[in-house]
Design a protein around this motif. Structure first.
Motif, PDB file in Angstrom:
ATOM      1  N   SER A 112      -5.258   1.956   8.840  1.00 31.64           N
ATOM      2  CA  SER A 112      -4.969   2.156  10.264  1.00 31.64           C
ATOM      3  C   SER A 112      -6.158   2.789  10.990  1.00 31.64           C
ATOM      4  N   VAL A 113      -6.786   3.779  10.354  1.00 36.33           N
ATOM      5  CA  VAL A 113      -7.948   4.441  10.950  1.00 36.33           C
ATOM      6  C   VAL A 113      -9.120   3.463  11.058  1.00 36.33           C
ATOM      7  N   GLY A 114      -9.326   2.656  10.005  1.00 34.80           N
ATOM      8  CA  GLY A 114     -10.400   1.660  10.021  1.00 34.80           C
ATOM      9  C   GLY A 114     -10.220   0.640  11.136  1.00 34.80           C
ATOM     10  N   VAL A 115      -8.999   0.114  11.261  1.00 33.19           N
ATOM     11  CA  VAL A 115      -8.691  -0.849  12.317  1.00 33.19           C
ATOM     12  C   VAL A 115      -8.873  -0.199  13.694  1.00 33.19           C
ATOM     13  N   SER A 116      -8.444   1.054  13.813  1.00 35.63           N
ATOM     14  CA  SER A 116      -8.546   1.776  15.085  1.00 35.63           C
ATOM     15  C   SER A 116      -9.999   1.939  15.532  1.00 35.63           C
ATOM     16  N   ILE A 117     -10.868   2.287  14.603  1.00 37.96           N
ATOM     17  CA  ILE A 117     -12.293   2.462  14.925  1.00 37.96           C
ATOM     18  C   ILE A 117     -12.891   1.134  15.385  1.00 37.96           C
ATOM     19  N   ILE A 118     -12.573   0.043  14.674  1.00 31.41           N
ATOM     20  CA  ILE A 118     -13.084  -1.286  15.043  1.00 31.41           C
ATOM     21  C   ILE A 118     -12.584  -1.682  16.431  1.00 31.41           C
ATOM     22  N   LEU A 119     -11.307  -1.425  16.718  1.00 30.96           N
ATOM     23  CA  LEU A 119     -10.734  -1.741  18.032  1.00 30.96           C
ATOM     24  C   LEU A 119     -11.464  -1.000  19.149  1.00 30.96           C
ATOM     25  N   MET A 120     -11.721   0.296  18.940  1.00 26.22           N
ATOM     26  CA  MET A 120     -12.397   1.095  19.974  1.00 26.22           C
ATOM     27  C   MET A 120     -13.831   0.630  20.193  1.00 26.22           C
ATOM     28  N   VAL A 121     -14.541   0.318  19.106  1.00 27.62           N
ATOM     29  CA  VAL A 121     -15.926  -0.163  19.223  1.00 27.62           C
ATOM     30  C   VAL A 121     -15.951  -1.479  19.997  1.00 27.62           C
ATOM     31  N   LEU A 122     -15.032  -2.390  19.654  1.00 24.14           N
ATOM     32  CA  LEU A 122     -15.001  -3.689  20.334  1.00 24.14           C
ATOM     33  C   LEU A 122     -14.594  -3.539  21.797  1.00 24.14           C
ATOM     34  N   TYR A 123     -13.707  -2.588  22.086  1.00 25.95           N
ATOM     35  CA  TYR A 123     -13.285  -2.358  23.476  1.00 25.95           C
ATOM     36  C   TYR A 123     -14.472  -1.871  24.319  1.00 25.95           C
ATOM     37  N   LEU A 124     -15.233  -0.929  23.779  1.00 30.79           N
ATOM     38  CA  LEU A 124     -16.419  -0.433  24.492  1.00 30.79           C
ATOM     39  C   LEU A 124     -17.456  -1.543  24.659  1.00 30.79           C
ATOM     40  N   MET A 126       0.832  -1.213   0.000  1.00 31.46           N
ATOM     41  CA  MET A 126       0.000   0.000   0.000  1.00 31.46           C
ATOM     42  C   MET A 126       0.860   1.254   0.000  1.00 31.46           C
ATOM     43  N   ASN A 127       0.290   2.352  -0.507  1.00 32.67           N
ATOM     44  CA  ASN A 127       0.964   3.645  -0.364  1.00 32.67           C
ATOM     45  C   ASN A 127       0.622   4.224   1.010  1.00 32.67           C
ATOM     46  N   ASN A 128       1.227   5.365   1.329  1.00 35.49           N
ATOM     47  CA  ASN A 128       1.048   5.955   2.664  1.00 35.49           C
ATOM     48  C   ASN A 128      -0.405   6.305   2.969  1.00 35.49           C
ATOM     49  N   ALA A 129      -1.125   6.821   1.973  1.00 37.45           N
ATOM     50  CA  ALA A 129      -2.520   7.223   2.177  1.00 37.45           C
ATOM     51  C   ALA A 129      -3.396   6.016   2.497  1.00 37.45           C
ATOM     52  N   ASP A 130      -3.209   4.916   1.733  1.00 34.64           N
ATOM     53  CA  ASP A 130      -4.000   3.709   1.972  1.00 34.64           C
ATOM     54  C   ASP A 130      -3.650   3.070   3.318  1.00 34.64           C
ATOM     55  N   THR A 131      -2.372   3.112   3.664  1.00 38.37           N
ATOM     56  CA  THR A 131      -1.934   2.576   4.961  1.00 38.37           C
ATOM     57  C   THR A 131      -2.613   3.317   6.100  1.00 38.37           C
ATOM     58  N   MET A 132      -2.691   4.648   5.969  1.00 36.92           N
ATOM     59  CA  MET A 132      -3.324   5.458   7.004  1.00 36.92           C
ATOM     60  C   MET A 132      -4.828   5.171   7.070  1.00 36.92           C
ATOM     61  N   THR A 133      -5.454   4.972   5.896  1.00 33.27           N
ATOM     62  CA  THR A 133      -6.884   4.643   5.850  1.00 33.27           C
ATOM     63  C   THR A 133      -7.150   3.316   6.560  1.00 33.27           C
ATOM     64  N   LEU A 174      -0.846   2.654  12.190  1.00 33.58           N
ATOM     65  CA  LEU A 174      -0.769   1.576  13.183  1.00 33.58           C
ATOM     66  C   LEU A 174       0.139   0.459  12.659  1.00 33.58           C
ATOM     67  N   ILE A 175       1.380   0.844  12.333  1.00 33.38           N
ATOM     68  CA  ILE A 175       2.343  -0.098  11.752  1.00 33.38           C
ATOM     69  C   ILE A 175       3.552  -0.218  12.679  1.00 33.38           C
ATOM     70  N   PHE A 176       3.727  -1.400  13.245  1.00 31.34           N
ATOM     71  CA  PHE A 176       4.856  -1.664  14.138  1.00 31.34           C
ATOM     72  C   PHE A 176       5.954  -2.403  13.372  1.00 31.34           C
ATOM     73  N   SER A 177       7.191  -2.276  13.872  1.00 26.74           N
ATOM     74  CA  SER A 177       8.316  -2.992  13.266  1.00 26.74           C
ATOM     75  C   SER A 177       8.222  -4.482  13.584  1.00 26.74           C
ATOM     76  N   ILE A 178       8.967  -5.307  12.843  1.00 30.17           N
ATOM     77  CA  ILE A 178       8.952  -6.752  13.061  1.00 30.17           C
ATOM     78  C   ILE A 178       9.381  -7.125  14.485  1.00 30.17           C
ATOM     79  N   PRO A 179      10.509  -6.550  15.032  1.00 26.23           N
ATOM     80  CA  PRO A 179      10.868  -6.879  16.418  1.00 26.23           C
ATOM     81  C   PRO A 179       9.767  -6.524  17.414  1.00 26.23           C
ATOM     82  N   GLU A 180       9.081  -5.389  17.188  1.00 24.03           N
ATOM     83  CA  GLU A 180       7.988  -4.984  18.079  1.00 24.03           C
ATOM     84  C   GLU A 180       6.825  -5.971  17.995  1.00 24.03           C
ATOM     85  N   LEU A 181       6.446  -6.333  16.772  1.00 24.52           N
ATOM     86  CA  LEU A 181       5.328  -7.258  16.584  1.00 24.52           C
ATOM     87  C   LEU A 181       5.616  -8.630  17.189  1.00 24.52           C
TER      88      LEU A 181
END
Length: 352
Positions: A160-172, A151-158, A304-311
């Motif tokens: 990341s935002v989508g995953v973030s929204i799903i994470l917050m909804v599931l957390y609540l 993906m390019n940077n714009a799609d990666t950010m999109t 929301l992209i972590f490095s391989i050692p972090e992951l």
């Protein structure tokens, strides 16, 4: 004794932090002052949330401990993000996840296990949290990292935002499940008996007032702490990765460290587990997504992209924790196992 020491350090540390920043003292000295002050303030926050935990019960108490403990980290991360230190923020999130699961969980089980040969906690909560940990860390963090390669940077950010929204909804939804629809459904009698004998040290309103004052003070000191990172990194040869994963994570999570260990020592290991695992879940499912969305309004965006050692570190921490906690029973040796894993990762990140 320790509680009094925290108050003394805070009363000295906060004015010193203000004076030092105004007079532009040496940044290494300021870094030490800021860290010690934040740890002391976090200790006070832990004491206040411990009182609220006794009043509110173990699940809400664990949530309060995790929330106010993570408030320190969230404040530090927002100021770091504003300064463009995206790698430090991602590293601090990684450090929080592995630190809470391995360091906080390990110390709690080890210290509690030295006093009690066996400590039991709610096995249903452990299994429920296991599923959430796999979703939040393994699935929601690994998928964006793999997909981002194409993906390019714009799609990666999109993404990341989508995953973030799903994470917050599931957390609540998870909070609603545990605190409303299924509250008390999986509580064991042994836990209720232990909780009944506990008395709160502070009243509810006193604890809330102290918590609010300490949080404001932490916000001020944290903003100044962020400005010292580059100087400290150059002086000691620490990378942004190491500062984020070890230094920021330990300083930012000092409240959980103290509270969870005290709870385990008092044989309230259920609350200690709720703090350690609950805090990791809150970091992965709420704090990280909030930071991703906040970065949209800043000069530096954070996918929301972590490095391989972090992951790899986060994923292995999750599976080791699940393997140890899923039987609802723990001892000092299992705590030592978690601590050993944390030390191995710490050495690795130091040498990177």
């Amino acid at each position: 004794m320790a509680h009094r020491l925290f108050f003394i350090i805070s009363f000295i540390g906060v004015p010193l932090s203000v004076l030092g920043s105004i007079m532009h003292w040496n940044e290494i000295i300021l870094f030490v002052i800021y860290c010690v002050t934040i740890v002391a303030l976090a200790g006070i926050m832990g004491r206040a949330t411990e009182s609220l935990a006794i009043v509110a019960g173990p699940r809400i108490g664990g949530l309060l401990n995790a929330t106010f403990g993570n408030a320190v980290e969230l404040i530090i991360a927002i100021f770091a993000l504003r300064e463009g230190l995206v790698e430090v923020v991602l590293a601090s999130l990684t450090g929080s996840v592995i630190g809470n699961l391995l360091l906080v969980g390990g110390l709690s089980f080890f210290v509690g296990g030295l006093k009690y040969k066996r400590q039991s906690f709610n096995v249903y909560d452990a299994r429920h949290n296991s599923g959430l940990l796999i979703f939040a860390v393994v699935l929601a963090f690994v998928i964006p990292a793999i997909f981002a390669d194409r993906m390019n940077n714009a799609d990666t950010m999109t993404l990341s935002v989508g995953v973030s929204i799903i994470l917050m909804v599931l957390y609540l939804a998870a909070l609603y499940f545990k605190l409303v629809t299924h509250r008390g459904v999986y509580v064991t009698k042994g836990q209720e008996e232990i909780e009944e004998h506990e008395t709160a040290e502070w009243g509810k309103w006193k604890a809330i007032f102290i918590l609010a004052i300490a949080t404001v003070a932490v916000g001020y000191v944290s903003e100044n702490l962020v400005h010292t990172f580059s100087t400290v990194g150059e002086k000691f040869g620490w990378t942004e990765l190491f500062i984020g994963i070890i230094v920021v994570a330990i300083v930012g999570n000092a409240a959980e460290h103290a509270s969870a260990i005290v709870m385990a020592y008092k044989n309230r290991v259920g609350v200690a587990v709720e703090i350690a695992v609950g805090s990791s879940l809150q970091i992965a499912m709420f704090v990280a997504p909030v930071l991703v969305i906040l970065s949209l309004f800043m000069d530096h965006r954070m996918p929301l992209i972590f490095s391989i050692p972090e992951l790899v570190s986060m994923v292995t921490s999750v599976f080791l924790t699940i393997a140890i906690m899923n039987d609802g029973d723990t001892n000092w040796f299992e705590g030592l196992t978690l601590l050993g894993a944390y030390v191995i990762m710490g050495i690795g990140f130091y040498l990177l």
